[in-house]
Motif scaffolding. Structure first.
Motif, PDB file in Angstrom:
ATOM      1  N   ASN A 159       0.791  -1.237   0.000  1.00 31.07           N
ATOM      2  CA  ASN A 159       0.000   0.000   0.000  1.00 31.07           C
ATOM      3  C   ASN A 159       0.826   1.291   0.000  1.00 31.07           C
ATOM      4  OD1 ASN A 159       0.743  -0.566   2.643  1.00 31.07           O
ATOM      5  ND2 ASN A 159      -1.337  -1.050   3.310  1.00 31.07           N
ATOM      6  N   LEU A 160       2.144   1.157   0.099  1.00 29.53           N
ATOM      7  CA  LEU A 160       3.005   2.346   0.037  1.00 29.53           C
ATOM      8  C   LEU A 160       4.107   2.136  -1.010  1.00 29.53           C
ATOM      9  CD1 LEU A 160       3.695   3.017   3.855  1.00 29.53           C
ATOM     10  CD2 LEU A 160       1.883   4.018   2.435  1.00 29.53           C
ATOM     11  N   ALA A 176       3.085   5.013 -12.173  1.00 33.84           N
ATOM     12  CA  ALA A 176       2.981   3.549 -12.178  1.00 33.84           C
ATOM     13  C   ALA A 176       2.554   3.030 -10.801  1.00 33.84           C
ATOM     14  CB  ALA A 176       4.315   2.935 -12.587  1.00 33.84           C
ATOM     15  N   LEU A 177       3.080   3.639  -9.739  1.00 34.50           N
ATOM     16  CA  LEU A 177       2.726   3.204  -8.377  1.00 34.50           C
ATOM     17  C   LEU A 177       1.251   3.481  -8.097  1.00 34.50           C
ATOM     18  CD1 LEU A 177       5.901   4.440  -6.444  1.00 34.50           C
ATOM     19  CD2 LEU A 177       5.105   2.059  -6.569  1.00 34.50           C
ATOM     20  N   VAL A 178       0.788   4.664  -8.491  1.00 30.57           N
ATOM     21  CA  VAL A 178      -0.616   5.017  -8.258  1.00 30.57           C
ATOM     22  C   VAL A 178      -1.525   4.091  -9.075  1.00 30.57           C
ATOM     23  CG1 VAL A 178      -2.360   6.818  -8.578  1.00 30.57           C
ATOM     24  CG2 VAL A 178      -0.124   7.407  -7.615  1.00 30.57           C
ATOM     25  N   ALA A 179      -1.149   3.864 -10.328  1.00 33.74           N
ATOM     26  CA  ALA A 179      -1.931   2.964 -11.177  1.00 33.74           C
ATOM     27  C   ALA A 179      -1.979   1.559 -10.568  1.00 33.74           C
ATOM     28  CB  ALA A 179      -1.347   2.916 -12.585  1.00 33.74           C
ATOM     29  N   GLY A 184      -0.122   5.734  -0.843  1.00 33.18           N
ATOM     30  CA  GLY A 184       0.765   6.839  -0.513  1.00 33.18           C
ATOM     31  C   GLY A 184       2.156   6.608  -1.066  1.00 33.18           C
ATOM     32  N   ILE A 185       2.884   7.717  -1.219  1.00 32.75           N
ATOM     33  CA  ILE A 185       4.222   7.670  -1.803  1.00 32.75           C
ATOM     34  C   ILE A 185       5.199   8.446  -0.933  1.00 32.75           C
ATOM     35  CG2 ILE A 185       5.611   8.560  -3.737  1.00 32.75           C
ATOM     36  CD1 ILE A 185       3.301   7.866  -5.596  1.00 32.75           C
ATOM     37  N   LEU A 186       6.342   7.825  -0.665  1.00 35.18           N
ATOM     38  CA  LEU A 186       7.461   8.535  -0.033  1.00 35.18           C
ATOM     39  C   LEU A 186       8.479   8.788  -1.135  1.00 35.18           C
ATOM     40  CD1 LEU A 186       8.752   9.574   2.606  1.00 35.18           C
ATOM     41  CD2 LEU A 186       9.766   7.316   2.892  1.00 35.18           C
ATOM     42  N   ILE A 199      -4.305  10.530  -2.964  1.00 31.20           N
ATOM     43  CA  ILE A 199      -3.036   9.828  -2.780  1.00 31.20           C
ATOM     44  C   ILE A 199      -2.151  10.707  -1.889  1.00 31.20           C
ATOM     45  CG2 ILE A 199      -0.994   8.858  -3.898  1.00 31.20           C
ATOM     46  CD1 ILE A 199      -3.530   7.379  -4.687  1.00 31.20           C
ATOM     47  N   ALA A 200      -1.659  10.125  -0.817  1.00 31.60           N
ATOM     48  CA  ALA A 200      -0.791  10.888   0.095  1.00 31.60           C
ATOM     49  C   ALA A 200       0.639  10.892  -0.432  1.00 31.60           C
ATOM     50  CB  ALA A 200      -0.840  10.271   1.489  1.00 31.60           C
TER      51      ALA A 200
END
Lengths: 241, 241
Positions: A159-160, A176-179, A184-186, A199-200
């Motif tokens: 999930n991250l 690509a990660l969101v798709a 959430g993304i760091l 999306i955080a």
């Protein structure tokens, strides 16, 4: 769900929650959990503050941002507060993350053993360089191809996403990660990443940290101000937007 | 030296300067320098804000924290403001840093080409492991022994130390850096570092960034609040201590 008190007047908004208050939640949670283990049922803001080097006013102000926890005259119910803080902070679940980019930063993150202790598990590592595919990078993880990203994120319940690629490909990796379905993304790439609402995203920029350090020294030298031990964790900084 | 206006009432103190305002100084400086190159002599807070996506009130508030720069009716004198901001931010000098620890983080930092572009030069790398001594780590730097730290810091005019060692040895490395004469420390070890008064310190903790991300997601899910693109660079957070 939670009784959120906006910090300043105006509509409730996450922007109104001071980041250092969020950071202090970790301290409160750790202290409260150890008091719970010791069998304490209630704790005053004064006792809590004393353990953490904060004033009782600061403790009450911080906790009031997230709900009505205190009971006048009795203090805080320890078990209740621990459960609430864990839920609010998202520490009542296991976070599964993937790292994209198996360079120095990516490898450092994979072997950062503190993540797992704090409930963040790195479940996969990807890299665009096919020469790295299959290579082991710390704690038994093998680098996977970018073409496997979507299926691995789904299969592993990731999930991250953690972006540790050069700036040129960072936005593409974020897309690509969101798709693939992360929440959430760091971001460690030195550029701003755009993601759709919902999306955080949190960015880490080492240059900003060095600039902050240079500022502390230069500004301190001006003679007016006193530099000193003031890491990002320490300063209080309510949002005023 | 600078006419510092405390943010809230009370004694002037660096703690009263909001960190995001410090971060925004970088944006102001970049924008103003490009206007200066284009030959502009004055700029209004409105025009400056428009270029940076900030309100003119925010611009005036930020700059007022650091001095009396504006001229009512005329706006800001570009060249004067550029020079003042550079001095305030410590960007009027070259910062020379050493990295202690030639592991993944240390090697990532050494090859982070953005540092040099922003005026931070990594002049030396040290590691306690004698097996690494002499090994080349990015841009022609060779790992040096810890026993050489004091003499190299003096000889190379190094004023910043970057700690990229495990938590167990971080304090000891900090003590060695301070004894060698650095003015500030950027700490990547996941623990609190104590330094004497007068030494600046900024800490980077990746776990804190992940916790912030988890909080954004969990708190957003509560339905009350809206998560979104809100990296540490974006939020406004005046100190209220």
């Amino acid at each position: 769900m939670h009784g959120v008190t906006p910090y300043h007047g105006g509509v409730p908004s996450r922007r109104n929650i001071p980041k250092p208050a969020v950071r202090r939640l970790s301290l409160y949670l750790r202290e409260l959990a150890s008091r719970q283990e010791a069998g304490e049922e209630t704790v005053s803001s004064k006792a809590l503050g004393r353990s953490l080097g904060l004033t009782d006013a600061q403790v009450r102000k911080d906790l009031a941002l997230f709900g009505q926890f205190g009971h006048p005259g009795r203090g805080y119910a320890v078990a209740e507060l621990v459960a609430s803080l864990r839920r609010i902070m998202g520490r009542d679940r296991l976070w599964r993350a993937c790292v994209v980019g198996a360079g120095n930063i990516g490898r450092a993150l994979v072997s950062y053993d503190r993540f797992r202790r704090e409930g963040f598990q790195i479940a996969a590592v990807f890299d665009a360089d096919p020469a790295l595919a299959g290579r082991e990078v710390g704690s038994g993880l093998r680098v996977q191809r970018m073409s496997e990203l979507a299926s691995v994120v789904a299969a592993e319940g990731i999930n991250l996403g953690i972006i540790a690629v050069p700036r040129e490909t960072a936005q593409q990796v974020a897309d690509a990660l969101v798709a693939a379905g992360v929440q959430g993304i760091l971001n460690f790439a030195p550029r701003r990443i755009e993601v759709r609402e919902g999306i955080a995203i949190v960015s880490v920029d080492f240059t900003v940290s060095l600039e902050l350090l240079a500022f502390q020294i230069a500004f301190g030298e001006s003679g007016v101000l006193d530099p000193g031990n003031d890491g990002p964790e320490d300063a209080d900084s309510p949002s005023d937007e």
